[in-house]
Each structure stands twice: as C-alpha cells, then as structure tokens.
Design an enzyme around this catalytic site. Sequence first.
Site, PDB file in Angstrom:
ATOM      1  N   SER A  99      69.176  16.688  51.902  1.00  0.00           N
ATOM      2  CA  SER A  99      68.705  17.044  50.567  1.00  0.00           C
ATOM      3  C   SER A  99      67.821  15.948  49.982  1.00  0.00           C
ATOM      4  CB  SER A  99      69.900  17.356  49.656  1.00  0.00           C
ATOM      5  OG  SER A  99      69.496  17.858  48.422  1.00  0.00           O
ATOM      6  N   ASP A 240      63.280  19.336  46.173  1.00  0.00           N
ATOM      7  CA  ASP A 240      63.859  18.281  46.982  1.00  0.00           C
ATOM      8  C   ASP A 240      63.634  18.599  48.461  1.00  0.00           C
ATOM      9  OD1 ASP A 240      65.583  20.445  47.114  1.00  0.00           O
ATOM     10  OD2 ASP A 240      67.379  19.215  47.243  1.00  0.00           O
ATOM     11  N   ASP A 242      65.296  19.955  50.982  1.00  0.00           N
ATOM     12  CA  ASP A 242      65.608  21.260  51.566  1.00  0.00           C
ATOM     13  C   ASP A 242      65.340  22.413  50.613  1.00  0.00           C
ATOM     14  OD1 ASP A 242      67.861  20.474  49.986  1.00  0.00           O
ATOM     15  OD2 ASP A 242      69.109  21.926  51.032  1.00  0.00           O
ATOM     16  N   ASP A 244      66.355  23.421  47.603  1.00  0.00           N
ATOM     17  CA  ASP A 244      67.322  24.173  46.802  1.00  0.00           C
ATOM     18  C   ASP A 244      67.408  23.635  45.373  1.00  0.00           C
ATOM     19  OD1 ASP A 244      68.724  21.819  47.272  1.00  0.00           O
ATOM     20  OD2 ASP A 244      70.570  22.807  47.903  1.00  0.00           O
TER      21      ASP A 244
END
Length: 474
Positions: A99, A240, A242, A244
């Site tokens: 992340s 960010d 990834d 999400d």
Amino acid sequence: MKFGTSGLRGLSVDLKGRASALYATAFGRYLLDAGMARRGDVILIGQDFRDSSPEIAANCADALDDLGFDVGDCGAVPTPALALYGLQEKAACLMVTGSHIPADRNGIKFYRPDGEIDKADEVAITTVATELDRAGFAFEPRGTRPRDVSAECLAVFRERNFNLLPADWLVGLKVGVYQHSTVARDLLGEVLEHFGATVVPFGGSEMFIPVDTEAVSDETVVKLEEVARQHGLDAVVSADGDADRPLVADETGMPLRGDLLGLIAANFLGARSIVTPVTSNSGIEAAGHFSVMRTRVGSPFVIAGMQDTVAAGQTHVAGFEANGGVLTASDFTVNGQVLRALPTRDCFVPILAALALAASRRQPLSTIAAAYHLPFAAADRLENFPVETSARLMAYLRAGPANLAVFLQPIGEVGSVSDIDGLRITLADRRIIHFRPSGNAPEMRCYAEAESEAAAATLLRSGLERIRWWAQAN
C-alpha cells in the site's frame, strides 16, 4: 510477518521466498478446510509496482499451484479491481502490496471468494501458518506460470467506472494525474478522459514512491501546488500504491482530507447508513442525512460494521476510512446503472464523486470543501518508530489519568477520553487529539481537530513533539 489494519505486512526481504509461500499455503489450506474452495478452483493474484512484488507473487503462485488451485495472474492492477473480479468469478484472491508504506516493506491482502477476509480469518490463517512452520514447511521456487487474466480483470473494473457518470460529464475540467508508482496511474487518466476531462499526467516513476493519502508529505504538497499553478488545473488526483486510497487536491494543489472525500462519495451514492472509523472527522454526523456507526481503524472493522448494519435491515449502506477509501455493502443505483456492492476500499468512486460535484456546481473544489463546514483536521505520522516504543507509550498513557494529564500538560487539560482505537482525547477547550500506533508498520500516528486550520496544525505538531519527547526520555 504480522496482520494489521489491512493485510499481512513485513520487510520485503523477509516476505520473499519461504514466508510468502508459507502464508499463501496457509490461506489455501484454510479455504480448503473451511469448505470455501476446492482443488481445481480458480484463485487470483494481483500485485503493485514494488520491486519485490513480482517475486512474492511468484512464490504465492507456486504455493497455490502445489495445493491444486488454478492460479490466475491479474498483473499490476488496483486492489479494488482484483476484488471486484474475484467477486464476479467467485474466486479467492491475493493482492501483493504494501500500500503506502516504504518500498523496503511489502504485504499480502487476502480475499475469500465472497470478499475481504475478516479478523477471525486472520487468526485462522495465522494458526495454520504457525502449524506449518513448526512442522518444518519447506519451499523451493519452481516458476509456475499462471494463466494471464489481467485484461479480463481490468475490463470489469473499467466498465464499472465508465458507468458512474453520464458521458462528457467532466468536459471543461483540467485534471492533473500524479502518476508516481500507483497501479491506477494509467486507468485514472483513461477514465477521466472517457468523461471528457483534459488530463495532464505527471510525476511517473520507475522507482516505487510511497504516497500516504492520509498524511500527504510536505514535499508532495509542494509538487502538487507547483503543477496546479503551472498548468492551471482544476484538480489533481492520484492514489496510493495499490489504488484503494484516493488523493484529490483542489485547484491550488492542496489535498482534500480523505474523510471529506468519503463524505462526498456517500452523498454521491445516496447512502442512508455510513460506517467509518473513530479517526474520521467528528463533524460527519452533522454533515448529512444518514446514520453513522464508528469503528476501530481498518477495513475489516468497517466491513464488519457494514455487515451488522445490513443484518439490522438497513439498505444503501456504505463505509469509508479517514484515508478516503470507500466501501459499499449494498448495491446502489448510480447514473441509472446498478453499482454492485464492493466491500473493499476503492479510490475511484471518491475521486469521480468529487470531480462530478465540481463539474455540476461549476465551483472550485476549495469552495466545495469549505461549504461542508467540517472541523479543521490534520494528521501525520512518525515513521521508523519502533513498534515496541509505541506499545510502551500507549501502556503508559492508559495506566491512569495522572500519566495522561502529565503527558498532555503542555498541550491542554483532558476533558474526555475514547479508547476505541488508540487514545482519542477531547480537551477541555473542545480540541481533539488522537494517538494511535499503526497496526502493521513501525509508525506512530497522530490526528488533531481544532477550530481553525492553523490551530489544528499547531495541535498536531505539539502532539508529535510530545511523542518524540517521551520516546527520548524513556
């Protein structure tokens, strides 16, 4: 290796090889033993752009192939895209990502065929992993080649986002896309151009850049401000690693808080019930026509809260975190189309909701943000802050009111205290300060609310200074 607020995390060097294969095997065995999957079933793997992610994903593929799963490779793809495709295919998923945390760290997020794992699943997977480890689990990479399903995965998510707004809804908006190393960097531009926005991509990087949308660095803010001014932008968007968690900055390059983006998204969806952590802005309850449930920090807690709300008979249930990631537990009708429930964090809905509001009102994002009249809030973190030190500090503060009073004496007098997740202290003058260790990284977070932006920033600085002082003194 440790489960935190969202997934398994650890140092990249420790997660490579045996450790990633161990936890992938534990996850696979848990699915088989619990009757959630059978040998031969499809299981999907996605990854972010970290240098370590391809190797970790390959280790997981080997381990799952050994268990008899049909492994599908979704490639470098947003986590919500992987989760959505998994729900459609009724397939379990693993997302290799750290992340927003530094590049020397990584992690794995796990999804059952029916969605993101919960805290009970984490305990069960950890138990299986511990048993395997004690039994001498051995692993040798052998280069399994999973089926490439990346195009199919991305197509499902692309269509979902193409249906959110009417065609050409964003015509007239000029939007910067801060690409850095987010897996959403290409798709964000594609989706915005689909709706007619003029897109200015910038800042793409082959090296992984950790971007924490909940605590945007001063260096990043300066970059956003410069680009917004140089190109005359109406907004800057990003995510960010990834994808999400959203990042949306206004026409000056100043980032909007994630909980405000979540609130905008909830209104955009027409939510009637909202679930959000205690760290989200205290003004949310008064900011809309919906009920609000507060939880601990982390998507598993928000998802559990949404499930409880649905079980109680509520409809139009959504959630969001202070980082802006939006989750849905109900199907919603948006733009005349059914938006399927996606109970995992998504950055695209809040980004498009904010831009759609700016386009429909023909107002700058800064004006829209100010109109919500939320208390001014600020958040930041101390990185490379040992987990052991965080634990000792929290134990000290919880040991009794005298300790907390001494700790906060230079800041203010304690009014009331909430211990839902970390310590959230309402001071006698109604300012709020919240101390919370990260759930899966060596970081100590601090949140502050006050009557003005300057006062919130001052309170935040004071809180971080007290943490540093205590760590040095103890």
